[in-house]
Write a protein that holds these residues in place. Structure first.
Motif, PDB file in Angstrom:
ATOM      1  N   LEU A   1       0.835  -1.200   0.000  1.00  0.00           N
ATOM      2  CA  LEU A   1       0.000   0.000   0.000  1.00  0.00           C
ATOM      3  C   LEU A   1       0.872   1.254   0.000  1.00  0.00           C
ATOM      4  N   THR A   2       0.570   2.161  -0.920  1.00  0.00           N
ATOM      5  CA  THR A   2       1.175   3.489  -0.923  1.00  0.00           C
ATOM      6  C   THR A   2       0.104   4.492  -0.524  1.00  0.00           C
ATOM      7  N   ALA A   3       0.313   5.178   0.593  1.00  0.00           N
ATOM      8  CA  ALA A   3      -0.628   6.186   1.093  1.00  0.00           C
ATOM      9  C   ALA A   3      -0.006   7.555   0.865  1.00  0.00           C
ATOM     10  N   ASN A   4      -0.583   8.319  -0.061  1.00  0.00           N
ATOM     11  CA  ASN A   4      -0.034   9.613  -0.452  1.00  0.00           C
ATOM     12  C   ASN A   4      -0.930  10.726   0.086  1.00  0.00           C
ATOM     13  N   PHE A   5      -0.355  11.626   0.878  1.00  0.00           N
ATOM     14  CA  PHE A   5      -1.103  12.733   1.473  1.00  0.00           C
ATOM     15  C   PHE A   5      -0.686  14.037   0.796  1.00  0.00           C
ATOM     16  N   ILE A   6      -1.687  14.736   0.240  1.00  0.00           N
ATOM     17  CA  ILE A   6      -1.444  15.959  -0.523  1.00  0.00           C
ATOM     18  C   ILE A   6      -1.763  17.165   0.351  1.00  0.00           C
ATOM     19  N   LEU A   7      -0.818  18.104   0.434  1.00  0.00           N
ATOM     20  CA  LEU A   7      -0.971  19.270   1.295  1.00  0.00           C
ATOM     21  C   LEU A   7      -1.861  20.338   0.656  1.00  0.00           C
TER      22      LEU A   7
ATOM     23  N   THR B   1       3.062  23.162   9.708  1.00  0.00           N
ATOM     24  CA  THR B   1       3.369  22.937   8.297  1.00  0.00           C
ATOM     25  C   THR B   1       3.202  24.235   7.525  1.00  0.00           C
ATOM     26  N   GLY B   2       4.139  24.516   6.637  1.00  0.00           N
ATOM     27  CA  GLY B   2       4.046  25.678   5.767  1.00  0.00           C
ATOM     28  C   GLY B   2       4.331  25.297   4.329  1.00  0.00           C
ATOM     29  N   THR B   3       3.690  25.990   3.385  1.00  0.00           N
ATOM     30  CA  THR B   3       3.946  25.755   1.963  1.00  0.00           C
ATOM     31  C   THR B   3       4.203  27.086   1.266  1.00  0.00           C
ATOM     32  N   LEU B   4       4.947  27.012   0.160  1.00  0.00           N
ATOM     33  CA  LEU B   4       5.195  28.166  -0.704  1.00  0.00           C
ATOM     34  C   LEU B   4       5.075  27.676  -2.139  1.00  0.00           C
ATOM     35  N   THR B   5       4.190  28.312  -2.915  1.00  0.00           N
ATOM     36  CA  THR B   5       3.929  27.888  -4.285  1.00  0.00           C
ATOM     37  C   THR B   5       4.228  29.026  -5.248  1.00  0.00           C
ATOM     38  N   ARG B   6       4.924  28.694  -6.341  1.00  0.00           N
ATOM     39  CA  ARG B   6       5.201  29.651  -7.415  1.00  0.00           C
ATOM     40  C   ARG B   6       4.694  29.057  -8.722  1.00  0.00           C
TER      41      ARG B   6
ATOM     42  N   TYR C   1       7.587  22.825   0.686  1.00  0.00           N
ATOM     43  CA  TYR C   1       6.900  22.666   1.967  1.00  0.00           C
ATOM     44  C   TYR C   1       7.908  22.361   3.068  1.00  0.00           C
ATOM     45  N   ALA C   2       7.505  22.678   4.286  1.00  0.00           N
ATOM     46  CA  ALA C   2       8.278  22.327   5.482  1.00  0.00           C
ATOM     47  C   ALA C   2       7.283  21.876   6.547  1.00  0.00           C
ATOM     48  N   ARG C   3       7.646  20.830   7.264  1.00  0.00           N
ATOM     49  CA  ARG C   3       6.726  20.255   8.263  1.00  0.00           C
ATOM     50  C   ARG C   3       7.534  19.843   9.479  1.00  0.00           C
ATOM     51  N   ASP C   4       7.118  20.318  10.631  1.00  0.00           N
ATOM     52  CA  ASP C   4       7.796  19.969  11.879  1.00  0.00           C
ATOM     53  C   ASP C   4       6.804  19.258  12.791  1.00  0.00           C
TER      54      ASP C   4
ATOM     55  N   SER D   1      10.583  17.746   8.241  1.00  0.00           N
ATOM     56  CA  SER D   1      10.651  17.377   6.822  1.00  0.00           C
ATOM     57  C   SER D   1      10.609  18.638   5.976  1.00  0.00           C
ATOM     58  N   ILE D   2      11.392  18.647   4.915  1.00  0.00           N
ATOM     59  CA  ILE D   2      11.310  19.691   3.902  1.00  0.00           C
ATOM     60  C   ILE D   2      11.290  19.002   2.551  1.00  0.00           C
ATOM     61  N   GLY D   3      10.605  19.605   1.606  1.00  0.00           N
ATOM     62  CA  GLY D   3      10.532  18.976   0.288  1.00  0.00           C
ATOM     63  C   GLY D   3       9.862  19.881  -0.711  1.00  0.00           C
ATOM     64  N   GLY D   4       9.634  19.327  -1.901  1.00  0.00           N
ATOM     65  CA  GLY D   4       9.005  20.126  -2.933  1.00  0.00           C
ATOM     66  C   GLY D   4       8.660  19.316  -4.160  1.00  0.00           C
ATOM     67  N   ASN D   5       7.902  19.955  -5.032  1.00  0.00           N
ATOM     68  CA  ASN D   5       7.477  19.373  -6.298  1.00  0.00           C
ATOM     69  C   ASN D   5       7.667  20.415  -7.401  1.00  0.00           C
TER      70      ASN D   5
END
Length: 843
Positions: free
Chosen positions: A185-191, A254-259, A269-272, A345-349
């Motif tokens: 199972l892959t459980a994908n959570f979208i912010l 959790t914070g997000t920044l979109t361009r 995104y960053a999540r603590d 966690s920090i990451g991006g798409n």
């Protein structure tokens, strides 16, 4: 640095800001809708995505398990996928992030140990504990490349809150090609992200178990094509199983920044997360007959816990000293720290379309922190009277039967009752420091109309540094919130220390591991009239290198009279190194035929692999790569009155290693295989306006195959037995489970009210591999009422296990065969009744 304090201050500031903006716009603002995925906007500002209003529609676009730019519609997906919007996640009222997975047919999360440490079974996958075949992703990136390490599964690293827009659950299929190649199972959570019009919510929740929780989210526009969001939660709770200190305490931010660009988007995104949670192990339960369970005197399986004020703070002896009467070194522990997470966690798409059929996408994530455990674990011994326990311990020490004892409670020094029942529980300490970085890169090229070729690479680099001290058995009253007991013998020997310990560490481990995985994959999808074909192949290599410190066994304080620490394992000089490297392929072929615009059928065949984890390699450095073969067919249909998604499968598993420890201490290792066939179903029927009935679940017929003719084990009575696994039902997996939810929406002049009740049935399972520990079947009832008042206010009242049903999720995991003795079993039940009330303001 007080991360939790900073988190709470930032979250409070964000919520105050959100309330101010919400009040200023109260006259003309509309209720916020979840934003569309930035990649699908092609540079335009995010707009409400109609396909996210309800996950029960075949028009919904899903992004997990495929390489298509912007995802594919459910009706075109030739694999099993379950979706849940933010509202559906809330209505499910999950006990933990793992508990939410029950929305996916064929998944059985054992939500009985608290917020973390869940065992998660995937139908047809012979797991038997932990969650080796479940991967949690955040915006398409695995939170940690290995699905499971001892004392850490992916679900323990994640908490649900209002920053989640929706979730997608994929069972195998094309998921074997992407990310960490999870065949289960892959459980994908979208912010959630920011929108043109600032919007958000603030919620306060009170629960019957002493829960106080604050949730908040705020999404906003920064400038043209720039968007941001911030949100999270903080809560504390006594727990349904109240240990006399905070069972759950912590929060997340959790914070997000979109361009957005003209040809795509970048989202960061960053999540603590800092959250501490009580972990509950097996407890004594009356077991008068096979599959029958009731309360053990003094200990409710629904609300009982071995945690208490009397044993919250302890000192574990771990390091020997050499002079007579010396004090061993050790580790101070606090049970309130429990089994929690302290990670960031920090990451991006990144998604870009270059025209002429060329596009790229990249997903990356870095997660690091600590995943520690300080909890009681069952020793596997049933309760007995204190006098009988002492008599047995005296005999085991080789002392005269005439030896007497003095027993006192450690918290107040009062004389202990020799006739009361007692138990021993291991106070385990595990310090786990992890780091993991993943990156997945795709290049897509439309070769001709309807045909897209994708070339990609997934790379992961990760570490795990552990220190374990297991054992540390403590003598406790066999009741809820017990006192430890100190025991001194008449000859001067000390059987149980002043803290109640009857043993030192039975296992001491200090290790450091480094892992590296890289995989290249090539996929092709071809839309041909009403057909959608896809095929792909992946080749992955895993390298792992470990350093495990050497150990010795002996007396910790150089005093033979202190019996409790005379046979302890401790760390010594030198290390053993382990090196591992394997390469294995995965592949899949699928076809979907759209019969009409609201009906489709599909078929898929795939081979997946499961590489061994660090703990597997420590026990058996020559671990093989597990191979999984899956065949499935499915049918999807939607009309105004019904939604239907049915999937039939057959799964074959090969090269599964297993090791048992016999009564004489010798280990016996062998491999086995398994074969499973089953049906997953998910349907919604709307017989008349405002009323719906949802039914989901699965039937699974799975058995072990190709095992040794007769596997030796030690029976409950101490005798040596053997049994064959062939034909036995897969451990801990129900043949049948289902959830039925009737719901009614009532429109009103001031808003709307929704009522629903969920009936859950979980069929009989076995706690062991040879069907000697029947766990019985159970059913439970939950309810919910959600009222939308005007444009902005929402009130939610929800409850779980309203009938206080005992539901056994695991038996005595320390035993291979029969577990019940004298009508008593050590097992773990779901939690008792819990009701919570939330008031939320949406703006």
């Amino acid at each position: 640095m007080n991360t939790l304090g900073i988190t709470r201050q930032l979250l409070a500031a964000a919520i105050v800001t959100a309330l101010t903006v919400g009040a200023a716009q109260a006259q003309d603002a509309a209720p916020a809708q979840p934003p569309a995925a930035p990649a699908a906007n092609q540079g335009n500002p995010p707009e409400p995505a109609k396909d996210q209003k309800s996950a029960k529609t075949l028009d919904q676009v899903v992004v997990t398990g495929n390489a298509a730019a912007g995802g594919v519609k459910k009706i075109d997906a030739s694999y099993s996928i379950t979706s849940a919007t933010a509202d559906q996640i809330r209505e499910a009222n999950p006990k933990s992030s793992a508990d939410l997975l029950k929305l996916a047919p064929g998944v059985y999360p054992e939500s009985s140990g608290g917020q973390t440490g869940a065992n998660i079974e995937v139908a047809g996958f012979p797991g038997g504990g932990d969650a080796p075949y479940v991967t949690f992703q955040l915006n398409g990136s695995p939170l940690y490349p290995m699905p499971t390490l001892s004392f850490m599964d992916n679900s323990s690293m994640f908490r649900l809150d209002d920053t989640i827009d929706h979730a997608e659950f994929v069972l195998g299929g094309p998921a074997v090609l992407y990310g960490n190649g999870q065949p289960g199972l892959t459980a994908n959570f979208i912010l959630r992200e920011g929108t043109d019009k600032p919007s958000g919510d603030v919620g306060v929740t009170y629960g019957s178990e002493g829960l106080v929780r604050l949730d908040g989210f705020y999404g906003f526009k920064i400038a043209d094509n720039w968007y941001g969001s911030i949100g999270g939660f903080w809560r504390k709770s006594d727990g349904v199983r109240d240990p006399q200190f905070d069972a759950d305490k912590g929060g997340s931010l959790t914070g997000t920044l979109t361009r957005n660009f003209d040809n795509g988007s970048l989202m960061l995104y960053a999540r603590d997360l800092k959250d501490h949670n009580q972990f509950v192990t097996d407890t004594p339960i009356l077991n008068p007959g096979r599959g029958q369970f009731s309360d053990y005197p003094g200990f409710s399986p629904l609300t009982g816990t071995f945690g208490s004020k009397a044993n919250q703070y302890e000192f574990i002896q771990t390091t020997p000293c050499t002079t007579a009467g010396c004090t061993p070194g050790g580790q101070s522990v606090n049970l309130a720290k429990g089994r929690g997470a302290d990670i960031h966690s920090i990451g991006g798409n990144l998604d870009l379309d270059f025209g002429d059929g060329w596009s790229i996408s990249d997903k990356f994530n870095f997660t690091a922190g600590q995943m520690n455990t300080i909890s009681f674990f069952s020793t596997g011994q049933n309760p007995e009277s204190l006098s009988d326990y002492i008599t047995g311990a005296v005999a085991a020490a080789g002392l005269p039967a005439s030896t007497t004892a003095t027993a006192t409670y450690t918290n107040n020094g009062a004389a202990a009752d020799m006739n009361q029942n007692v138990t021993t529980q291991g106070l385990w300490y595990v310090h786990k420091r992890i780091e993991g970085a993943t990156n997945e890169f795709h290049v897509n090229k439309e070769l001709f109309d309807g045909n897209t070729l994708t070339l990609g690479n997934y790379t992961a680099v990760y570490t795990d540094h552990d220190t374990w001290f297991l054992g540390n058995n403590m003598l406790l009253q066999a009741k809820n919130n017990p006192n430890p007991i100190a025991v001194t013998l008449s000859n001067g020997d000390v059987l149980s220390s002043s803290q109640g310990f009857v043993s030192g560490p039975s296992t001491a481990i200090r290790e450091a591991w480094n892992g590296f995985n890289t995989a290249f994959f090539l996929t092709d999808s071809w839309k041909l009239d009403q057909w959608l074909f896809d095929a792909g192949v992946r080749v992955e290599r895993q390298q792992a290198n470990g350093r495990v410190q050497n150990t010795a066994t002996g007396d910790l304080d150089n005093n033979p009279a202190t019996l409790y620490n005379n046979n302890s394992q401790y760390l010594t000089g030198g290390n053993t190194t382990i090196n591992y490297a394997k390469t294995a392929p995965s592949w899949t072929i699928g076809a979907n035929y759209e019969i009409t615009s609201n009906m489709s059928v599909y078929a898929r065949v795939n081979d997946g692999v499961h590489f061994p984890g660090f703990d597997d390699l420590r026990g058996l450095p020559s671990q093989p790569v597990n191979k999984i073969h899956n065949m499935e067919v499915g049918y999807k249909y939607q009309a105004d009155w019904v939604y239907l998604d049915v999937n039939a499968y057959r799964k074959l598993f090969y090269n599964v290693p297993y090791t048992i420890t016999q009564g004489n201490g010798q280990q016996f290792s062998f491999d086995y295989a398994s074969a499973t066939k089953g049906i997953n179903f998910n349907t919604v029927v709307k017989p008349f306006e405002h009323f719906s009935v949802t039914l989901s679940g699965d039937y699974m017929d799975g058995h072990y195959t190709h095992s040794a003719a007769c596997t030796p084990y030690t029976a409950q009575d101490g005798s040596e037995q053997c049994a064959s696994l062939n034909g036995m039902q897969l451990q801990r997996q129900p043949k049948f489970q289902a959830r039925l939810t009737p719901a009614y929406d009532l429109p009103t002049d001031w808003g709307s009210v929704k009522f629903w009740v969920t009936y859950e049935y979980v069929g009989n399972r076995y706690g062991d591999l040879i069907e000697q520990q029947p766990l019985g079947q159970y059913n439970d009832l939950s309810f919910g009422v959600s009222a939308n008042i005007g444009q902005y206010w929402q009130v939610n009242l929800q409850g779980t296990n309203m009938t206080n049903q005992i539901g056994i999720t695991e038996g005595n995991s320390r035993l291979f065969g029969f577990a019940s003795s004298g009508g008593v079993i050590l097992a773990r039940s779901i939690e008792g009744r819990e009701v919570n009330l939330q008031v939320k303001y949406n703006f």
